[in-house]
Design a protein around this motif. Structure first.
Motif, mmCIF file in Angstrom:
data_model
loop_
_atom_site.group_PDB
_atom_site.id
_atom_site.type_symbol
_atom_site.label_atom_id
_atom_site.label_comp_id
_atom_site.label_asym_id
_atom_site.label_seq_id
_atom_site.Cartn_x
_atom_site.Cartn_y
_atom_site.Cartn_z
ATOM 1 N N PHE A 1 0.822 -1.210 0.000
ATOM 2 C CA PHE A 1 0.000 0.000 0.000
ATOM 3 C C PHE A 1 0.859 1.265 0.000
ATOM 4 C CE2 PHE A 1 -3.018 -3.182 1.435
ATOM 5 C CZ PHE A 1 -4.134 -2.840 0.685
ATOM 6 N N GLY A 2 2.020 1.217 0.678
ATOM 7 C CA GLY A 2 2.932 2.357 0.623
ATOM 8 C C GLY A 2 3.471 2.571 -0.771
ATOM 9 N N GLY A 3 3.815 1.464 -1.440
ATOM 10 C CA GLY A 3 4.302 1.568 -2.818
ATOM 11 C C GLY A 3 3.243 2.102 -3.751
ATOM 12 N N ALA A 4 2.001 1.621 -3.572
ATOM 13 C CA ALA A 4 0.917 2.096 -4.423
ATOM 14 C C ALA A 4 0.661 3.583 -4.203
ATOM 15 C CB ALA A 4 -0.355 1.285 -4.141
ATOM 16 N N MET A 5 0.623 4.004 -2.945
ATOM 17 C CA MET A 5 0.375 5.414 -2.648
ATOM 18 C C MET A 5 1.496 6.301 -3.185
ATOM 19 S SD MET A 5 -1.566 7.690 -1.351
ATOM 20 C CE MET A 5 -2.753 6.727 -0.427
ATOM 21 N N THR A 6 2.737 5.857 -3.029
ATOM 22 C CA THR A 6 3.878 6.639 -3.515
ATOM 23 C C THR A 6 3.827 6.816 -5.021
ATOM 24 O OG1 THR A 6 5.259 5.852 -1.692
ATOM 25 C CG2 THR A 6 6.386 6.777 -3.589
ATOM 26 N N THR A 7 3.575 5.737 -5.731
ATOM 27 C CA THR A 7 3.566 5.824 -7.197
ATOM 28 C C THR A 7 2.386 6.652 -7.707
ATOM 29 O OG1 THR A 7 2.475 3.645 -7.203
ATOM 30 C CG2 THR A 7 4.841 3.692 -7.618
ATOM 31 N N VAL A 8 1.239 6.559 -7.025
ATOM 32 C CA VAL A 8 0.089 7.376 -7.425
ATOM 33 C C VAL A 8 0.413 8.856 -7.259
ATOM 34 C CG1 VAL A 8 -2.261 8.035 -6.794
ATOM 35 C CG2 VAL A 8 -1.668 5.629 -7.021
ATOM 36 N N ARG B 1 4.821 3.663 -14.668
ATOM 37 C CA ARG B 1 5.275 2.295 -14.936
ATOM 38 C C ARG B 1 5.364 1.495 -13.638
ATOM 39 N NH1 ARG B 1 10.234 4.001 -18.991
ATOM 40 N NH2 ARG B 1 8.933 4.756 -20.723
ATOM 41 N N CYS B 2 5.879 2.152 -12.589
ATOM 42 C CA CYS B 2 5.982 1.477 -11.287
ATOM 43 C C CYS B 2 4.603 1.138 -10.744
ATOM 44 C CB CYS B 2 6.726 2.365 -10.293
ATOM 45 S SG CYS B 2 8.493 2.521 -10.607
ATOM 46 N N LEU B 3 3.622 1.985 -11.041
ATOM 47 C CA LEU B 3 2.257 1.726 -10.585
ATOM 48 C C LEU B 3 1.718 0.449 -11.220
ATOM 49 C CD1 LEU B 3 -0.038 2.833 -8.859
ATOM 50 C CD2 LEU B 3 -0.833 4.108 -10.853
ATOM 51 N N ILE B 4 2.018 0.256 -12.490
ATOM 52 C CA ILE B 4 1.592 -0.969 -13.171
ATOM 53 C C ILE B 4 2.298 -2.181 -12.561
ATOM 54 C CG2 ILE B 4 1.606 -2.203 -15.375
ATOM 55 C CD1 ILE B 4 1.432 0.551 -16.757
ATOM 56 N N ILE B 5 3.618 -2.026 -12.308
ATOM 57 C CA ILE B 5 4.382 -3.121 -11.710
ATOM 58 C C ILE B 5 3.859 -3.434 -10.314
ATOM 59 C CG2 ILE B 5 6.665 -3.787 -10.860
ATOM 60 C CD1 ILE B 5 7.851 -2.091 -13.145
ATOM 61 N N LEU C 1 3.386 10.303 -7.077
ATOM 62 C CA LEU C 1 4.443 10.734 -7.999
ATOM 63 C C LEU C 1 3.935 10.874 -9.429
ATOM 64 C CD1 LEU C 1 7.582 8.705 -6.829
ATOM 65 C CD2 LEU C 1 7.252 11.172 -6.719
ATOM 66 N N SER C 2 3.038 10.002 -9.822
ATOM 67 C CA SER C 2 2.549 10.047 -11.200
ATOM 68 C C SER C 2 1.769 11.323 -11.493
ATOM 69 C CB SER C 2 1.676 8.820 -11.481
ATOM 70 O OG SER C 2 0.517 8.835 -10.664
ATOM 71 N N PHE C 3 1.273 11.980 -10.446
ATOM 72 C CA PHE C 3 0.518 13.220 -10.657
ATOM 73 C C PHE C 3 1.267 14.473 -10.180
ATOM 74 C CE2 PHE C 3 -2.861 10.015 -10.500
ATOM 75 C CZ PHE C 3 -3.569 10.339 -11.660
ATOM 76 N N LEU C 4 2.092 14.331 -9.131
ATOM 77 C CA LEU C 4 2.673 15.513 -8.495
ATOM 78 C C LEU C 4 4.136 15.760 -8.844
ATOM 79 C CD1 LEU C 4 1.140 15.125 -4.903
ATOM 80 C CD2 LEU C 4 0.255 16.451 -6.825
ATOM 81 N N ALA C 5 4.820 14.774 -9.404
ATOM 82 C CA ALA C 5 6.248 14.950 -9.702
ATOM 83 C C ALA C 5 6.444 16.065 -10.724
ATOM 84 C CB ALA C 5 6.837 13.646 -10.220
ATOM 85 N N GLN C 6 7.475 16.875 -10.528
ATOM 86 C CA GLN C 6 7.753 17.991 -11.435
ATOM 87 C C GLN C 6 8.359 17.512 -12.755
ATOM 88 O OE1 GLN C 6 10.212 20.668 -9.205
ATOM 89 N NE2 GLN C 6 8.540 21.358 -7.891
ATOM 90 N N SER C 7 9.145 16.461 -12.676
ATOM 91 C CA SER C 7 9.824 15.957 -13.865
ATOM 92 C C SER C 7 8.909 15.025 -14.659
ATOM 93 C CB SER C 7 11.108 15.220 -13.470
ATOM 94 O OG SER C 7 11.644 14.520 -14.561
ATOM 95 N N GLN C 8 8.872 15.223 -15.972
ATOM 96 C CA GLN C 8 8.095 14.346 -16.848
ATOM 97 C C GLN C 8 8.637 12.924 -16.801
ATOM 98 O OE1 GLN C 8 5.374 15.132 -18.421
ATOM 99 N NE2 GLN C 8 5.082 13.227 -19.577
ATOM 100 N N ARG C 9 9.965 12.800 -16.728
ATOM 101 C CA ARG C 9 10.611 11.482 -16.631
ATOM 102 C C ARG C 9 10.166 10.754 -15.366
ATOM 103 N NH1 ARG C 9 15.330 10.213 -13.879
ATOM 104 N NH2 ARG C 9 16.321 8.252 -14.486
ATOM 105 N N THR C 10 10.099 11.481 -14.255
ATOM 106 C CA THR C 10 9.687 10.873 -12.991
ATOM 107 C C THR C 10 8.237 10.429 -13.045
ATOM 108 O OG1 THR C 10 11.259 12.267 -11.778
ATOM 109 C CG2 THR C 10 9.504 11.238 -10.501
#
Length: 278
Positions: free
Chosen positions: A230-237, A254-258, A239-248
């Motif tokens: 659940f920590g991994g899922a929350m982190t990836t969610v 991708r990590c969310l899918i994994i 990051l997928s919306f709030l990260a400043q870098s497009q690469r991140t």
């Protein structure tokens, strides 16, 4: 005063070395002491903190740049320690509350050392690069502990406890302690993987993260597995919306899918395992 200011870089360098040694204390196992997997680590941590506190006090007296600032986080931690102090005084056994015991080495004594650790680290490490270097040292220590746990998994190194169940315990003598330690380091490893600009180093962190997850699984610590998923899922969610870098953001998606795939596989594996049934 100028003469004393010239000493500041040297004192800071020594303190940074001390902080690096502190994050490596989980490697310590002292067979000559009572509770060899606990007391040696805790005594080393406390001694190093007390030595660093002396150097830190000298440093903040001669250079005001390293004096702690009243941030919200610091204020919250101080309030927490004060509340625990009051609770200890009003408890059934204040002596035990303040001193702790050898099996856990906690109590107010350790808590005040942790507060000092926060004060020293947060005031000494001023840049992101300095924090990344400290995290890299921390991850290096976790890599060594992973090697010990892998040795236990393949029967090359004996498991200290839970021998009949085969739960890995690394240098902690306790499967739950090992899993909790690696859970924190797993997220630090992912953070360093994202921050790294060299592909070879980034891939190395990725491999280590996979090994950490594997060891957490074979430690058979359910709470750590749940926290990991659940920590991994929350982190990836996030990051997928709030990260400043497009690469991140792309990497996080991708990590969310994994993570979703890992969740499905883990649930099916755990459901049929003997330790989960018990």
């Amino acid at each position: 005063m100028l003469h004393y200011l010239e000493m500041a870089p040297l004192i800071k360098k020594l303190i940074v070395i001390g902080l690096s040694l502190i994050v490596l204390t989980p490697l310590i196992v002292t067979s000559s002491l009572f509770m060899p997997f606990v007391t040696g680590k805790s005594f080393a941590f406390r001694i190093l903190i007390e030595l660093l506190a002396g150097g830190w006090l000298i440093l903040i007296l001669i250079d005001r740049r390293y004096r702690p600032r009243p941030t919200n986080l610091l204020i919250g931690l101080v309030i927490f320690v004060i509340s625990i102090t009051v609770s200890n005084l009003l408890g059934l056994d204040p002596t035990r509350s303040f001193a702790g015991n050898f099996s856990r080495m906690e109590g107010w004594n350790t808590l005040i050392h942790l507060l000092l650790f926060f004060l020293i680290a947060s005031s000494i490490l001023k840049t992101k690069a300095e924090w990344l270097r400290l995290f890299a040292v921390e991850i290096s220590g976790s890599a060594v502990i992973c090697l010990v746990a892998l040795g236990q998994l393949f029967g090359l190194i004996p498991i200290y406890r839970d021998i009949t169940e085969g739960r890995l315990d690394g240098t902690f003598g306790n499967a739950g302690f090992l899993a909790s330690y690696l859970l924190l380091n797993f997220f630090l490893t992912l953070f360093l993987m994202i921050q790294s600009k060299r592909k070879s180093i980034s891939w190395s962190y990725g491999v280590l993260a996979i090994i950490q997850v594997m060891i957490i699984y074979f430690s058979a610590t359910r709470s750590a597995l749940i926290g990991l998923i659940f920590g991994g899922a929350m982190t990836t969610v996030l990051l997928s919306f709030l990260a400043q870098s497009q690469r991140t953001r792309k990497l996080a998606r991708r990590c969310l899918i994994i993570t979703a795939l890992v969740l499905i596989v883990t649930v099916n594996l755990v459901r049929y395992s003997e330790w989960a049934k018990r």
